[in-house]
Design an enzyme around this catalytic site. Structure first.
Site, PDB file in Angstrom:
ATOM      1  N   GLU A 181      -4.791 -13.935 -14.277  1.00 42.18           N
ATOM      2  CA  GLU A 181      -4.231 -13.014 -13.269  1.00 42.18           C
ATOM      3  C   GLU A 181      -3.157 -13.766 -12.496  1.00 42.18           C
ATOM      4  OE1 GLU A 181      -4.477  -9.625 -12.154  1.00 42.18           O
ATOM      5  OE2 GLU A 181      -2.765 -10.533 -11.111  1.00 42.18           O
ATOM      6  N   GLY A 200      -1.496 -12.444  -9.881  1.00 44.67           N
ATOM      7  CA  GLY A 200      -1.419 -12.026  -8.472  1.00 44.67           C
ATOM      8  C   GLY A 200      -2.801 -11.954  -7.848  1.00 44.67           C
ATOM      9  N   GLY A 236      -8.077  -7.687  -8.568  1.00 38.87           N
ATOM     10  CA  GLY A 236      -8.341  -6.279  -8.274  1.00 38.87           C
ATOM     11  C   GLY A 236      -7.231  -5.374  -8.771  1.00 38.87           C
ATOM     12  N   THR A 241      -3.544  -3.326  -9.349  1.00 39.84           N
ATOM     13  CA  THR A 241      -2.683  -2.417  -8.577  1.00 39.84           C
ATOM     14  C   THR A 241      -3.502  -1.490  -7.690  1.00 39.84           C
ATOM     15  OG1 THR A 241      -1.058  -2.490 -10.353  1.00 39.84           O
ATOM     16  CG2 THR A 241      -0.879  -0.656  -8.791  1.00 39.84           C
ATOM     17  N   HIS A 274     -21.227  30.641   0.657  1.00 47.76           N
ATOM     18  CA  HIS A 274     -20.284  31.398   1.465  1.00 47.76           C
ATOM     19  C   HIS A 274     -20.359  30.886   2.888  1.00 47.76           C
ATOM     20  CE1 HIS A 274     -17.802  34.674   2.836  1.00 47.76           C
ATOM     21  NE2 HIS A 274     -18.649  34.850   3.839  1.00 47.76           N
TER      22      HIS A 274
HETATM   23  C1  LIG Z   1       1.345   3.576  -4.826  1.00 45.56           C
HETATM   24  C2  LIG Z   1       0.360   3.886  -5.917  1.00 45.56           C
HETATM   25  C3  LIG Z   1      -0.648   4.800  -5.670  1.00 45.56           C
HETATM   26  C4  LIG Z   1      -1.572   5.090  -6.662  1.00 45.56           C
HETATM   27  N1  LIG Z   1      -2.538   6.001  -6.405  1.00 45.56           N
HETATM   28  C5  LIG Z   1      -3.429   6.337  -7.358  1.00 45.56           C
HETATM   29  C6  LIG Z   1      -4.446   7.290  -7.120  1.00 45.56           C
HETATM   30  O1  LIG Z   1      -4.559   7.836  -6.010  1.00 45.56           O
HETATM   31  N2  LIG Z   1      -5.321   7.580  -8.097  1.00 45.56           N
HETATM   32  C7  LIG Z   1      -5.223   6.986  -9.337  1.00 45.56           C
HETATM   33  O2  LIG Z   1      -6.033   7.291 -10.223  1.00 45.56           O
HETATM   34  N3  LIG Z   1      -4.262   6.074  -9.612  1.00 45.56           N
HETATM   35  C8  LIG Z   1      -3.370   5.738  -8.646  1.00 45.56           C
HETATM   36  N4  LIG Z   1      -2.414   4.799  -8.917  1.00 45.56           N
HETATM   37  C9  LIG Z   1      -2.363   4.204 -10.266  1.00 45.56           C
HETATM   38  C10 LIG Z   1      -3.396   3.093 -10.425  1.00 45.56           C
HETATM   39  O3  LIG Z   1      -3.188   2.121  -9.440  1.00 45.56           O
HETATM   40  C11 LIG Z   1      -3.271   2.482 -11.817  1.00 45.56           C
HETATM   41  O4  LIG Z   1      -3.424   3.496 -12.765  1.00 45.56           O
HETATM   42  C12 LIG Z   1      -4.327   1.415 -12.086  1.00 45.56           C
HETATM   43  O5  LIG Z   1      -4.355   0.456 -11.086  1.00 45.56           O
HETATM   44  C13 LIG Z   1      -4.028   0.749 -13.445  1.00 45.56           C
HETATM   45  O6  LIG Z   1      -4.976  -0.246 -13.705  1.00 45.56           O
HETATM   46  P1  LIG Z   1      -4.728  -1.332 -14.834  1.00 45.56           P
HETATM   47  O7  LIG Z   1      -5.983  -2.113 -14.902  1.00 45.56           O
HETATM   48  O8  LIG Z   1      -4.200  -0.707 -16.046  1.00 45.56           O
HETATM   49  O9  LIG Z   1      -3.547  -2.251 -14.302  1.00 45.56           O
HETATM   50  P2  LIG Z   1      -3.405  -3.055 -12.954  1.00 45.56           P
HETATM   51  O10 LIG Z   1      -4.399  -2.659 -11.963  1.00 45.56           O
HETATM   52  O11 LIG Z   1      -1.968  -2.950 -12.596  1.00 45.56           O
HETATM   53  O12 LIG Z   1      -3.762  -4.560 -13.356  1.00 45.56           O
HETATM   54  C14 LIG Z   1      -2.858  -5.349 -14.057  1.00 45.56           C
HETATM   55  C15 LIG Z   1      -2.974  -6.755 -13.537  1.00 45.56           C
HETATM   56  O13 LIG Z   1      -2.328  -7.628 -14.468  1.00 45.56           O
HETATM   57  C16 LIG Z   1      -1.645  -8.628 -13.763  1.00 45.56           C
HETATM   58  N5  LIG Z   1      -0.584  -9.119 -14.662  1.00 45.56           N
HETATM   59  C17 LIG Z   1       0.483  -8.443 -15.137  1.00 45.56           C
HETATM   60  N6  LIG Z   1       1.199  -9.200 -15.959  1.00 45.56           N
HETATM   61  C18 LIG Z   1       0.563 -10.385 -16.032  1.00 45.56           C
HETATM   62  C19 LIG Z   1       0.813 -11.580 -16.738  1.00 45.56           C
HETATM   63  N7  LIG Z   1       1.860 -11.709 -17.573  1.00 45.56           N
HETATM   64  N8  LIG Z   1      -0.026 -12.623 -16.572  1.00 45.56           N
HETATM   65  C20 LIG Z   1      -1.097 -12.510 -15.741  1.00 45.56           C
HETATM   66  N9  LIG Z   1      -1.396 -11.394 -15.058  1.00 45.56           N
HETATM   67  C21 LIG Z   1      -0.572 -10.351 -15.207  1.00 45.56           C
HETATM   68  C22 LIG Z   1      -1.118  -7.928 -12.533  1.00 45.56           C
HETATM   69  O14 LIG Z   1      -0.878  -8.856 -11.495  1.00 45.56           O
HETATM   70  C23 LIG Z   1      -2.264  -6.973 -12.205  1.00 45.56           C
HETATM   71  O15 LIG Z   1      -3.156  -7.501 -11.270  1.00 45.56           O
HETATM   72  C24 LIG Z   1      -1.491   4.459  -7.936  1.00 45.56           C
HETATM   73  C25 LIG Z   1      -0.471   3.520  -8.174  1.00 45.56           C
HETATM   74  C26 LIG Z   1       0.438   3.231  -7.186  1.00 45.56           C
HETATM   75  C27 LIG Z   1       1.519   2.235  -7.476  1.00 45.56           C
END
Ligand SMILES: Cc1cc2nc3c(=O)[nH]c(=O)nc-3n(C[C@H](O)[C@H](O)[C@H](O)COP(=O)(O)OP(=O)(O)OC[C@H]3O[C@@H](n4cnc5c(N)ncnc54)[C@H](O)[C@@H]3O)c2cc1C
Length: 454
Positions: A32, A34, A37, A39, A438
Site C-alpha cells: 500500500e 498511501g 483502508g 479510497t 402507514h
Molecule cells: C469522493 C468519493 C465518494 C465516494 N462515495 C461512494 C459512496 O458513497 N458509495 C460507494 O459505494 N462508493 C463510493 N465511492 C467509490 C469507492 O470509494 C470505491 O468504489 C472503492 O473505494 C474502491 O475500492 P478498491 O478496493 O477497488 O480501491 P481503493 O479503495 O481505491 O484501494 C486501492 C488502494 O491501492 C493503493 N495503490 C494504488 N496503486 C498502488 C501501487 N502502485 N502500489 C501500492 N499501492 C497502490 C491506493 O493507495 C489505495 O489505497 C466514492 C469515491 C469517491 C472518490
C-alpha cells in the site's frame, strides 16, 4: 527476492482477501503506497458522507421555519466539521495498518508497487513475488487536458474532503455524482458554487426523468452552466479564472477554488501491469474473466481497477468471489452483479437499481412504467418533499422488476427493498403485496409499483 504465497496490492477491498489468506496460514504481503483502508475510508464514501451530514443538518435548520421552528445559524465551524471527519478516518486508517502489521502472517510494504517481470513486483528497493497476486489498486481522479490547468492550484475530491478553509467561491468542473455531492456539501454550508458541465444535464448515468428533475433543482440552487466547455484556466492574484465556452458564448468565471470532478482513471499505468502480462481495456482498466482472473493465471483483480461498477459494495462483492475462486479453484463461480444499487448523497438524494427506461427501450423489452410523487403520500406531504418521486420499470409480461429510480428524501434507504427483491429475482408482487406501515415513507415505493398496472 522475497517470495510469498499471496500478494495483495492495495489496502482497500483487497484486505478482505489478505486477512482471509492469513487466517488460513498463508504467507501474505500487502502493498500500500498511501493510507490503509483505500479510497472509501480515506478519500471517498466515508469522509464525503460524514461531511455531507453537516450540510444536511444545515439544510434542516434552514427549512425549520416551514415547520414552525424559528432557528438561526450563528456560525459554521469549518475546522470542526473537517477535523471531526479527518480525526476519525485517520485513526481508523492507522488501526487498520497496525492490525496488518501485528499479524504474523502478513508483511506490510508501505510503498508504491510496480511490476518489473512476470509475477515480480518492485516495492521501494525490494523485489517480491508470489504465485497468487490480487490487484486491488483502485483509481485516482482524472485530470482533463485544459490549457493552463497545471499552473493553477486546482483540487480534486482527494483534497476537497480535507480543505483547511472554506472557499468563498468554488467552481466545480463536472456534473457526475461526486460533483453533485460536493456541490451540496460546500453550497449548503455557504460557499457560492458554480458548476460547469459539458453535457446537457447532470447525473448522466441516471434515468432521464431523474437526471432532468435533479438538474432543474441544481439550476435553482447553484449557478449551473450546462453544455459548457472549459477552454483555459489561469490565476489572477488569489483568484482562479476559467474561460469557458457556454452554449456558444464565451464567458469568464472567477472563483477562489477550483474542483475538478470529471471521473476517475485506473492505477494500472502506475502499477505497470503490462510488465507481468496483464491486459487492460481501451480505458486502461484490468481485463478479467467472469471469475475476475486476469489473462495471467494466478493474477486476479477486483474493485475500481476492474471498472465494472466503481462502488464500494461492488468491490466488496467482487472480493468475496475472488476469495472463493482463489481458495476453491475447482469450483470457481462467476460474479453475479444482478441488481447492483447505487446512491447519490446530494440534496435531493438519488438512488437507483437496474435498468433505466432508455436501456429498457434499447433492449426492446415489453416494459411498463410506474411513478409516484412523494407529496402524494401521507409522509411525503408531512415532510413537505415536493420534488421527490419514485419511478419503476417492470416487464409487463413476466412481472420481472427491471429497474427503480428514486429522487427524494432517504432515496438511498428506499432503494434497498427494491434492490433486495430484484437480487432475489422476485417479481413485482414482492413490493405490491406486502403490508406497509402507514404512513411511512416506503409507501411511495409501493404506490409506484401499484401504478405499474401489471
Ligand atoms: C469522493 C468519493 C465518494 C465516494 N462515495 C461512494 C459512496 O458513497 N458509495 C460507494 O459505494 N462508493 C463510493 N465511492 C467509490 C469507492 O470509494 C470505491 O468504489 C472503492 O473505494 C474502491 O475500492 P478498491 O478496493 O477497488 O480501491 P481503493 O479503495 O481505491 O484501494 C486501492 C488502494 O491501492 C493503493 N495503490 C494504488 N496503486 C498502488 C501501487 N502502485 N502500489 C501500492 N499501492 C497502490 C491506493 O493507495 C489505495 O489505497 C466514492 C469515491 C469517491 C472518490
Amino acid at each position: 527476492m522475497k517470495s510469498f504465497d499471496l500478494i495483495v496490492i492495495g489496502s482497500g477491498s483487497g484486505l478482505e482477501i489478505s486477512s482471509l489468506a492469513a487466517t488460513r496460514g498463508l504467507s501474505v504481503a500487502v502493498v500500500e503506497r498511501g493510507a490503509f483502508g483505500g479510497t472509501c475510508l480515506n478519500r471517498g464514501c466515508i469522509p464525503s458522507k460524514m461531511l455531507i451530514h453537516s450540510a444536511d443538518v444545515m439544510e434542516t435548520i434552514r427549512r425549520a421555519g416551514r415547520f414552525g421552528i424559528r432557528a438561526e445559524v450563528s456560525a459554521v465551524d469549518w475546522q470542526f466539521i473537517v477535523n471531526r471527519v479527518v480525526s476519525s478516518i485517520d485513526s481508523d486508517a492507522r488501526e487498520i495498518e497496525d492490525g496488518n502489521r501485528d499479524n504474523p502472517k502478513i508483511t506490510v510494504f508501505k510503498d508504491r508497487a510496480r511490476f518489473v517481470g512476470r509475477k515480480v513486483l518492485e516495492v521501494g528497493d525490494q523485489q517480491i513475488t508470489a504465485e497468487t497476486i490480487v490487484i486491488a489498486a483502485g483509481t485516482r481522479p482524472a485530470v482533463p487536458k485544459i490549457d493552463g490547468l497545471a499552473d493553477v492550484p486546482f483540487i480534486t475530491s482527494d483534497e476537497a474532503l480535507r480543505l483547511p478553509e472554506q472557499p468563498r467561491r468554488l467552481i466545480v468542473v463536472g456534473g457526475g455524482y461526486i460533483a453533485a455531492e460536493l456541490a451540496h456539501f460546500f453550497g449548503a454550508l455557504g460557499t457560492e458554487v458554480t458548476i460547469v458541465e459539458i453535457a446537457p444535464r447532470m447525473l448522466l448515468q441516471e434515468d432521464d426523468d431523474v437526471g432532468a428533475r435533479f438538474t432543474e433543482i441544481y439550476r435553482q440552487r447553484f449557478s449551473l452552466l450546462l453544455n459548457t466547455v472549459v477552454k483555459r484556466a489561469r490565476r489572477k492574484g488569489d483568484e482562479i479564472v476559467l474561460d469557458v465556452d457556454s452554449e456558444g458564448t464565451r464567458r469568464t468565471l472567477v472563483g477562489d477554488a477550483l474542483l475538478i470532478a470529471v471521473g476517475r482513471v485506473p492505477n494500472t499505468d502506475l502499477l505497470e501491469v503490462a510488465e507481468t502480462g496483464v491486459a487492460v481495456n481501451e480505458r486502461g482498466f484490468v481485463k478479467v474473466d467472469e471469475h475476475l482472473e486476469t489473462e495471467v493465471p494466478g493474477i486476479w483483480a477486483l474493485g475500481d481497477i476492474v471498472g465494472r461498477y466503481q462502488l464500494k459494495h461492488s468491490a466488496n462483492l467482487e472480493a468475496v468471489y475472488v476469495a472463493h475462486n482463489i481458495f476453491d479453484p475447482k469450483h470457481k463461480i462467476a460474479v453475479d452483479y444482478h441488481a447492483m444499487p447505487h446512491a447519490v448523497f446530494a440534496s435531493p438524494q438519488v438512488a437507483g437499481v437496474g435498468m433505466t427506461e432508455r436501456e429498457a427501450k434499447e433492449r426492446d423489452l415489453p416494459y411498463a412504467v410506474g411513478a409516484y410523487e412523494y407529496s402524494d403520500t401521507a409522509y411525503g406531504s408531512s415532510i413537505e418533499d415536493e420534488d421527490g418521486f419514485v419511478k419503476v420499470l417492470a416487464n409487463r409480461q413476466t412481472k420481472e422488476i427491471l429497474g427503480c429510480h428514486i429522487m427524494g428524501t432517504e432515496a438511498s434507504i428506499l432503494i434497498q427493498e427494491v434492490a433486495n427483491a430484484m437480487r432475489l429475482r422476485l417479481k413485482t408482487d414482492a413490493i405490491t403485496r406486502p403490508i406497509y406501515v402507514h404512513p411511512a415513507l416506503p409507501e411511495v415505493v409501493q404506490r409506484a409499483f401499484w401504478s405499474l398496472g401489471v
